[in-house]
Structure formats: structure tokens, C-alpha cells
Design an enzyme around this catalytic site. Structure first.
Site, PDB file in Angstrom:
ATOM      1  N   ARG A  15      -0.874   9.296 -10.033  1.00  0.00           N
ATOM      2  CA  ARG A  15      -0.847   8.065  -9.235  1.00  0.00           C
ATOM      3  C   ARG A  15      -0.202   6.893  -9.971  1.00  0.00           C
ATOM      4  O   ARG A  15       0.462   6.047  -9.357  1.00  0.00           O
ATOM      5  CB  ARG A  15      -2.278   7.672  -8.831  1.00  0.00           C
ATOM      6  CG  ARG A  15      -2.911   8.586  -7.803  1.00  0.00           C
ATOM      7  CD  ARG A  15      -4.353   8.171  -7.524  1.00  0.00           C
ATOM      8  NE  ARG A  15      -4.449   6.805  -7.079  1.00  0.00           N
ATOM      9  CZ  ARG A  15      -4.309   6.414  -5.802  1.00  0.00           C
ATOM     10  NH1 ARG A  15      -4.111   7.297  -4.861  1.00  0.00           N
ATOM     11  NH2 ARG A  15      -4.405   5.140  -5.486  1.00  0.00           N
ATOM     12  N   ASP A  72       0.824  -1.210   0.000  1.00  0.00           N
ATOM     13  CA  ASP A  72       0.000   0.000   0.000  1.00  0.00           C
ATOM     14  C   ASP A  72       0.858   1.260   0.000  1.00  0.00           C
ATOM     15  O   ASP A  72       1.978   1.258   0.512  1.00  0.00           O
ATOM     16  CB  ASP A  72      -0.920  -0.030   1.231  1.00  0.00           C
ATOM     17  CG  ASP A  72      -2.071   0.949   1.119  1.00  0.00           C
ATOM     18  OD1 ASP A  72      -2.447   1.310  -0.021  1.00  0.00           O
ATOM     19  OD2 ASP A  72      -2.595   1.363   2.168  1.00  0.00           O
ATOM     20  N   GLY A  73       0.291   2.321  -0.570  1.00  0.00           N
ATOM     21  CA  GLY A  73       0.948   3.635  -0.522  1.00  0.00           C
ATOM     22  C   GLY A  73       1.515   4.098  -1.858  1.00  0.00           C
ATOM     23  O   GLY A  73       2.178   5.134  -1.912  1.00  0.00           O
ATOM     24  N   ARG A  80       2.254  -4.688   6.209  1.00  0.00           N
ATOM     25  CA  ARG A  80       1.515  -3.689   5.425  1.00  0.00           C
ATOM     26  C   ARG A  80       2.341  -2.418   5.379  1.00  0.00           C
ATOM     27  O   ARG A  80       2.732  -1.888   6.421  1.00  0.00           O
ATOM     28  CB  ARG A  80       0.139  -3.387   6.016  1.00  0.00           C
ATOM     29  CG  ARG A  80      -0.607  -2.343   5.166  1.00  0.00           C
ATOM     30  CD  ARG A  80      -2.073  -2.166   5.542  1.00  0.00           C
ATOM     31  NE  ARG A  80      -2.717  -1.282   4.567  1.00  0.00           N
ATOM     32  CZ  ARG A  80      -3.987  -1.362   4.193  1.00  0.00           C
ATOM     33  NH1 ARG A  80      -4.762  -2.277   4.720  1.00  0.00           N
ATOM     34  NH2 ARG A  80      -4.486  -0.520   3.296  1.00  0.00           N
ATOM     35  N   HIS A 119       2.401   3.348  -9.092  1.00  0.00           N
ATOM     36  CA  HIS A 119       2.211   1.916  -9.391  1.00  0.00           C
ATOM     37  C   HIS A 119       3.416   1.375 -10.178  1.00  0.00           C
ATOM     38  O   HIS A 119       3.849   0.240  -9.942  1.00  0.00           O
ATOM     39  CB  HIS A 119       0.915   1.703 -10.172  1.00  0.00           C
ATOM     40  CG  HIS A 119      -0.318   2.101  -9.394  1.00  0.00           C
ATOM     41  ND1 HIS A 119      -0.504   1.742  -8.075  1.00  0.00           N
ATOM     42  CD2 HIS A 119      -1.412   2.832  -9.738  1.00  0.00           C
ATOM     43  CE1 HIS A 119      -1.663   2.224  -7.647  1.00  0.00           C
ATOM     44  NE2 HIS A 119      -2.224   2.897  -8.632  1.00  0.00           N
ATOM     45  N   LEU A 157      10.590 -20.935  -4.112  1.00  0.00           N
ATOM     46  CA  LEU A 157       9.693 -19.970  -3.471  1.00  0.00           C
ATOM     47  C   LEU A 157       8.400 -19.972  -4.267  1.00  0.00           C
ATOM     48  O   LEU A 157       8.435 -20.019  -5.496  1.00  0.00           O
ATOM     49  CB  LEU A 157      10.334 -18.569  -3.511  1.00  0.00           C
ATOM     50  CG  LEU A 157       9.440 -17.366  -3.156  1.00  0.00           C
ATOM     51  CD1 LEU A 157       9.051 -17.408  -1.675  1.00  0.00           C
ATOM     52  CD2 LEU A 157      10.172 -16.052  -3.442  1.00  0.00           C
ATOM     53  N   GLY A 185      -0.097   5.345  -4.462  1.00  0.00           N
ATOM     54  CA  GLY A 185      -0.721   6.597  -4.889  1.00  0.00           C
ATOM     55  C   GLY A 185      -0.159   7.777  -4.118  1.00  0.00           C
ATOM     56  O   GLY A 185       0.196   8.812  -4.700  1.00  0.00           O
ATOM     57  N   ARG A 186      -0.047   7.609  -2.796  1.00  0.00           N
ATOM     58  CA  ARG A 186       0.481   8.715  -1.983  1.00  0.00           C
ATOM     59  C   ARG A 186       1.943   8.985  -2.284  1.00  0.00           C
ATOM     60  O   ARG A 186       2.390  10.127  -2.269  1.00  0.00           O
ATOM     61  CB  ARG A 186       0.280   8.397  -0.487  1.00  0.00           C
ATOM     62  CG  ARG A 186      -1.134   8.666  -0.013  1.00  0.00           C
ATOM     63  CD  ARG A 186      -1.421   8.023   1.310  1.00  0.00           C
ATOM     64  NE  ARG A 186      -1.554   6.577   1.162  1.00  0.00           N
ATOM     65  CZ  ARG A 186      -1.496   5.718   2.164  1.00  0.00           C
ATOM     66  NH1 ARG A 186      -1.283   6.145   3.388  1.00  0.00           N
ATOM     67  NH2 ARG A 186      -1.642   4.430   1.927  1.00  0.00           N
ATOM     68  N   TRP A 187       2.686   7.924  -2.575  1.00  0.00           N
ATOM     69  CA  TRP A 187       4.097   8.112  -2.961  1.00  0.00           C
ATOM     70  C   TRP A 187       4.180   9.077  -4.146  1.00  0.00           C
ATOM     71  O   TRP A 187       5.011   9.990  -4.162  1.00  0.00           O
ATOM     72  CB  TRP A 187       4.712   6.756  -3.341  1.00  0.00           C
ATOM     73  CG  TRP A 187       6.149   6.822  -3.752  1.00  0.00           C
ATOM     74  CD1 TRP A 187       7.234   6.665  -2.947  1.00  0.00           C
ATOM     75  CD2 TRP A 187       6.652   7.093  -5.073  1.00  0.00           C
ATOM     76  NE1 TRP A 187       8.386   6.814  -3.684  1.00  0.00           N
ATOM     77  CE2 TRP A 187       8.053   7.075  -4.990  1.00  0.00           C
ATOM     78  CE3 TRP A 187       6.050   7.353  -6.301  1.00  0.00           C
ATOM     79  CZ2 TRP A 187       8.875   7.303  -6.093  1.00  0.00           C
ATOM     80  CZ3 TRP A 187       6.859   7.580  -7.408  1.00  0.00           C
ATOM     81  CH2 TRP A 187       8.250   7.553  -7.303  1.00  0.00           C
ATOM     82  N   ARG A 190      -4.706  -1.799   8.984  1.00  0.00           N
ATOM     83  CA  ARG A 190      -5.913  -2.607   8.768  1.00  0.00           C
ATOM     84  C   ARG A 190      -5.607  -3.675   7.718  1.00  0.00           C
ATOM     85  O   ARG A 190      -4.595  -3.608   7.025  1.00  0.00           O
ATOM     86  CB  ARG A 190      -7.078  -1.718   8.326  1.00  0.00           C
ATOM     87  CG  ARG A 190      -6.808  -0.850   7.109  1.00  0.00           C
ATOM     88  CD  ARG A 190      -8.054  -0.063   6.675  1.00  0.00           C
ATOM     89  NE  ARG A 190      -7.738   0.911   5.637  1.00  0.00           N
ATOM     90  CZ  ARG A 190      -7.664   2.237   5.827  1.00  0.00           C
ATOM     91  NH1 ARG A 190      -7.894   2.758   7.018  1.00  0.00           N
ATOM     92  NH2 ARG A 190      -7.351   3.040   4.825  1.00  0.00           N
TER      93      ARG A 190
HETATM   94  C1  IPE Z   1      -5.452  -2.700  -0.016  1.00  0.00           C
HETATM   95  O1  IPE Z   1      -5.143  -1.355  -0.139  1.00  0.00           O
HETATM   96  C2  IPE Z   1      -5.361  -3.369  -1.351  1.00  0.00           C
HETATM   97  C3  IPE Z   1      -4.016  -3.444  -1.922  1.00  0.00           C
HETATM   98  C4  IPE Z   1      -2.917  -2.989  -1.402  1.00  0.00           C
HETATM   99  C5  IPE Z   1      -3.949  -4.128  -3.174  1.00  0.00           C
HETATM  100  P1  IPE Z   1      -6.290  -0.255  -0.317  1.00  0.00           P
HETATM  101  O2  IPE Z   1      -5.570   1.033  -0.497  1.00  0.00           O
HETATM  102  O3  IPE Z   1      -7.252  -0.641  -1.360  1.00  0.00           O
HETATM  103  O4  IPE Z   1      -7.028  -0.333   1.109  1.00  0.00           O
HETATM  104  P2  IPE Z   1      -7.841   0.752   1.916  1.00  0.00           P
HETATM  105  O5  IPE Z   1      -8.854   1.352   0.982  1.00  0.00           O
HETATM  106  O6  IPE Z   1      -6.866   1.787   2.381  1.00  0.00           O
HETATM  107  O7  IPE Z   1      -8.434  -0.012   3.057  1.00  0.00           O
HETATM  108  C1  IPE Z   2      -1.610   0.139  -3.338  1.00  0.00           C
HETATM  109  O1  IPE Z   2      -1.393   1.490  -3.360  1.00  0.00           O
HETATM  110  C2  IPE Z   2      -1.783  -0.445  -4.728  1.00  0.00           C
HETATM  111  C3  IPE Z   2      -3.162  -0.832  -5.045  1.00  0.00           C
HETATM  112  C4  IPE Z   2      -4.173  -0.844  -4.223  1.00  0.00           C
HETATM  113  C5  IPE Z   2      -3.394  -1.247  -6.397  1.00  0.00           C
HETATM  114  P1  IPE Z   2      -2.597   2.496  -3.403  1.00  0.00           P
HETATM  115  O2  IPE Z   2      -2.953   2.750  -4.829  1.00  0.00           O
HETATM  116  O3  IPE Z   2      -3.696   2.062  -2.524  1.00  0.00           O
HETATM  117  O4  IPE Z   2      -1.904   3.783  -2.804  1.00  0.00           O
HETATM  118  P2  IPE Z   2      -2.523   4.806  -1.763  1.00  0.00           P
HETATM  119  O5  IPE Z   2      -2.969   3.998  -0.583  1.00  0.00           O
HETATM  120  O6  IPE Z   2      -3.666   5.487  -2.458  1.00  0.00           O
HETATM  121  O7  IPE Z   2      -1.406   5.719  -1.444  1.00  0.00           O
HETATM  122 MG    MG Z   3      -4.137   2.351  -0.557  1.00  0.00          MG
END
Ligand code: IPE
Ligand code: IPE
Ligand code: MG
Length: 237
Positions: free
Chosen positions: A40, A27-28, A176, A44, A138, A30-32, A182
Site C-alpha cells: 500500500r 482516495d484510492g 472524491r 501513497h 493560491l 491503497g487499491r491502486w 461519501r
Molecule cells: C478518506 O478516505 C480520508 C482521506 C482520503 C484522507 P478513507 O479511505 O479513510 O475513507 P473511508 O474509510 O473509505 O470512508
Molecule cells: C487515501 O487512500 C489516502 C489516505 C487515506 C491516507 P487510501 O489509503 O484510503 O486508499 P484505499 O481507499 O485503501 O484504496
Molecule cells: Mg480509502
């Protein structure tokens, strides 16, 4: 990653202190990107590079199963362009990494629904699964259009559908990135006794040294599974 000698024996044991099954909520992304003033999708793209490093590092450390959360069934709520971009990115990375996976004895499978994915991605997945089926070092599972609640419900109603979408081996360590604490519908059943590690680092910035830190913390944890701590008998008669 360079190819191991042909004589590499199958991995049957995990080194002491190493989690056998590691699961990562990546996760993160998009914010990165947003914090750097980028769109965004750039997050990815960088995240996909990090995946390569994470897989190589886990293989080096002796992890047996690595399950990566790439796209949740709730991620369909995202803009259509972002969803399409992600699926194209998955397909191109699977194709680009395939030779290296085979050379390094890594088995690759995908968990989650396939019936809503684009046919090009479904084909890339099927080809990679077939070509890596003999990998013994693996097992990397990538969760795409995955919902743990749906997987559990399916395991009970259908007894699994034979495509690895039902229940997995128990998770030893769940990581995570991105700062949230969560599970977001990931491996709810399998994480019953998982050790949990939440990192504030955004996934594209996750370094192998961060993983080393999480692994050494894991090695120090006492897993009791509801029992009592192992004690050294000090009482005298
Ligand atoms: C969980 O992240 C799904 C993946 C990392 C693939 P999300 O960004 O979708 O989760 P929420 O919305 O913060 O709970
Ligand atoms: C996780 O990063 C990748 C996917 C859910 C596909 P996010 O895209 O959720 O990034 P944030 O949480 O918005 O920063
Ligand atoms: Mg996210």
C-alpha cells in the site's frame, strides 16, 4: 512549475467558471497499489506525486483555495506502520516542495489536530506555513488528523483556536477519487452548497485532463442556492 515574474500581482479574482474553492478527497492510493501487486505504501508515494501536479494545475487555472484531505482522524485505525509511513511522507514532501511553493506564490497551511503528530512533522508544517505566509496566488490547505465534526464542535465551543482548525470558506467544488460516494467526515459544514464530483479513478492515476473534465462540468452547472433558475422572459403581453 517555474517561478513567476516578481511582478505577479496578488490573485484577487477567480476566472469566470472556475471554482474558487476546490476540495479533494484523495482516495484510492491503497487499491491502486494492491491491484498492481505492490504494498500500500507505494500507492501513497505515487499519490504524493499526483498532489504536486494537482497543486500546479489548480494554480494555473486560477483556483483561489485548494483543500486536500490527506489523513482523517479515523485513519488512526490503520496499522501503525502505515500511519508512520504517511507522516514521514508528508514531512519529506513538505520540505521538498517548499522552495517551489514560495517561488510560485502559494500559501501552505495545515488544518486538523497537531498534538498527536510527530514533532518532526509539526516542525516541517510550521516552517512551511511561516515561509509561505505571503503567498497570494493560491492557498493550499492540507487536512491532517482532521475531522469535520470535531472542527464544527470546536468552532462552537471555543470559537476556533487560532490555528486554522475551525471553519473554512465555502467549498465550490468537492472532488472524491477512488470510486466511493461519501464524505468521510470532510468539510461537512463548508460543503453545504458544494457541487460534487465523484471519480472512479484512483488518486495516483488522477490526470490533469480528469481535472479539466470536472472543471468544465462545474462551469456548466447552475448554482441556485435555493432560489429559482435564471429565466429569459419569453411571455408576450
Ligand atoms: C478518506 O478516505 C480520508 C482521506 C482520503 C484522507 P478513507 O479511505 O479513510 O475513507 P473511508 O474509510 O473509505 O470512508
Ligand atoms: C487515501 O487512500 C489516502 C489516505 C487515506 C491516507 P487510501 O489509503 O484510503 O486508499 P484505499 O481507499 O485503501 O484504496
Ligand atoms: Mg480509502
Amino acid at each position: 512549475m517555474s517561478a513567476p515574474p516578481r511582478t505577479t500581482p496578488p490573485r484577487t479574482t477567480v476566472p469566470p467558471g472556475v471554482p474558487g474553492h476546490v476540495a479533494i478527497i484523495m482516495d484510492g492510493n491503497g487499491r491502486w497499489a494492491t491491484r498492481r501487486g505492490h504494498p500500500r505504501w507505494m500507492g501513497h508515494v505515487r499519490g504524493a506525486h499526483t498532489v504536486r501536479e494537482v497543486v500546479a494545475h489548480c494554480a494555473r487555472l486560477g483556483v483561489r483555495d485548494l483543500t486536500l484531505y490527506a489523513f482523517s482522524s479515523d485513519n488512526w485505525k490503520r496499522p501503525r506502520e502505515e500511519v508512520g509511513f504517511l507522516f514521514d511522507l508528508f514531512a519529506s514532501h513538505i520540505e521538498r516542495q517548499l522552495a517551489s511553493l514560495v517561488a510560485n506564490g502559494i500559501r501552505f497551511t495545515v488544518i486538523g489536530r497537531r498534538d498527536r503528530l510527530p514533532p518532526t512533522l509539526v516542525d516541517a508544517i510550521a516552517m512551511a506555513e511561516a515561509r509561505t505566509a505571503a503567498g497570494t496566488q493560491l492557498h493550499v490547505r492540507v487536512a491532517i488528523d482532521y475531522s469535520s465534526r470535531a472542527a464544527i464542535a470546536r468552532a462552537f465551543t471555543e470559537g476556533g483556536d487560532g490555528t486554522e482548525t475551525a471553519l473554512l470558506p465555502a467549498v465550490d467544488l468537492l472532488v472524491r477519487t477512488g470510486g466511493e460516494r461519501r464524505l468521510s467526515d470532510f468539510l461537512l459544514w463548508e460543503c453545504a452548497y458544494a457541487e460534487l464530483a465523484f471519480l472512479d479513478v484512483h488518486f495516483p492515476d488522477l490526470a490533469t485532463t480528469d481535472l479539466d473534465g470536472v472543471f468544465s462540468d462545474f462551469a456548466r452547472r447552475e448554482r441556485r442556492y435555493g432560489g429559482v433558475p435564471a429565466v429569459t422572459e419569453t411571455t408576450s403581453a
